[in-house]
Design a protein around this motif. Sequence first.
Motif, mmCIF file in Angstrom:
data_model
loop_
_atom_site.group_PDB
_atom_site.id
_atom_site.type_symbol
_atom_site.label_atom_id
_atom_site.label_comp_id
_atom_site.label_asym_id
_atom_site.label_seq_id
_atom_site.Cartn_x
_atom_site.Cartn_y
_atom_site.Cartn_z
ATOM 1 N N ALA A 225 29.215 13.640 37.241
ATOM 2 C CA ALA A 225 28.748 12.962 36.078
ATOM 3 C C ALA A 225 27.198 12.367 36.564
ATOM 4 C CB ALA A 225 29.783 11.682 36.060
ATOM 5 N N GLU A 226 26.956 11.963 37.672
ATOM 6 C CA GLU A 226 25.806 11.783 37.757
ATOM 7 C C GLU A 226 24.769 12.678 37.867
ATOM 8 O OE1 GLU A 226 23.684 10.858 42.274
ATOM 9 O OE2 GLU A 226 25.431 9.407 41.700
ATOM 10 N N ARG A 228 24.785 15.358 36.034
ATOM 11 C CA ARG A 228 25.370 16.332 34.757
ATOM 12 C C ARG A 228 24.138 16.953 34.233
ATOM 13 N NH1 ARG A 228 25.930 11.161 33.969
ATOM 14 N NH2 ARG A 228 24.988 10.126 32.065
ATOM 15 N N ARG A 317 35.264 9.351 28.983
ATOM 16 C CA ARG A 317 34.154 9.996 30.092
ATOM 17 C C ARG A 317 34.696 11.156 30.450
ATOM 18 N NH1 ARG A 317 34.263 8.039 36.513
ATOM 19 N NH2 ARG A 317 31.817 8.547 36.665
ATOM 20 N N VAL A 321 31.376 14.339 29.843
ATOM 21 C CA VAL A 321 30.801 14.897 31.250
ATOM 22 C C VAL A 321 30.939 16.403 30.783
ATOM 23 C CG1 VAL A 321 31.135 15.383 33.367
ATOM 24 C CG2 VAL A 321 31.205 13.241 32.749
#
Length: 394
Positions: A225-226, A228, A317, A321
């Motif tokens: 996620a960080e 992406r 979330r 993502v």
Amino acid sequence: MVFGDTRRVTDTIVQRFQLALEYPVVFTRDAFAVDNPALADVVARREPARRHRVVAIADRNVVDAHPGLGDAIAAYAAGHAARLELVAPLEVIPGGEPAKTQAVVEGLWRRLAELRIDRHAYVLAIGGGAVIDVVGFAAATLHRGVRLIRMPTTVLAQNDAGIGVKNGYNALRAKNMIGTFAPPFAVLNDARFLATLDPRDRAAGMAEAVKVALVRDAAFFAWIAEQRAALAAFEPRAVDRLIRRCAELHLAHIATGGDPFEQGNARPLDFGHWSAHKLELLTDHALRHGEAVAIGMALDARYSADAGLLAEAEFARIVDVLAQLRLPVWHDALRSRAVLDGLAEFREHLGGELCITLLHGIGRGVDARDIAIDRVERAIEGLAAHTHGKQGRS
């Protein structure tokens, strides 16, 4: 016992033995550069004093993207002639799902037999997951098993399909209906092949990394996620880390999950796959495997939320993502009643007892054996409402 004696006699011998299996998964770049010893090293790792016969079989799509591949392989073999003998010019077969047919398997058997490939020779399979699957099946069944070295060339194959122990092809209108479990002799992941991938194939391969993170490693999902934006841009450093961590988690599951050849019916690494396999067939493979898995994960995450296992914020979330990685989370084929047939087909695939992996929070997969059709239908409608609502607000 005297011949003709009618007394019933039962005598049982229980045969039990253990077989230690191992294979290296090598991460490298420019595997066919003559000064890169990785391929020669894995070929000779058990018998370093021998010269080993090798036949290379490649995916047509890879050959088209790398037109000098055959010459590079020949030059590599010449540069390592003390350990390698290339027995024929590069063999080329179709790429993608069209490769996974009985006709292709039979053609491979004939060609390998013509080249006198035996159990001491090596088949080098170069390509995406489909080609790895079909060449692996041919190798596993010829002479009851010849040595296979896999060289996967896509993100999906390097982090999932190409590093495990499964081989097979499609038959009877079902994906991977015919197949074997046969560990490869070695796997070489060459990062250079990824540079020429189509953008859709780049993104599709990341679905399996999201999958294993969701069922096994919340920290890995947080990292995805960080990162992406970097992953969506296919920045090499981020992609290399994604592939490596995903491969580690898959290999750890094979080694420690207690069921490497899938004799049971709990398969957490098939999260999102029951509908994905059906979507691939319903779209005549217009959906890539990874794209179908992304949609399947979104659906099973929605089901998990409806069942009270997954928080709504976590569901949102996950879908966000996937979308930011340029993966689809919806296809209109989900509205086909035939999608629900995928549950019965998956039950058969599992051996008669249905077991679907759901999410009890991000990073924690749980087995579910009671899947309600009406709840699946509601999950499909809920996913449609979520994705269409997002599109309407964008």
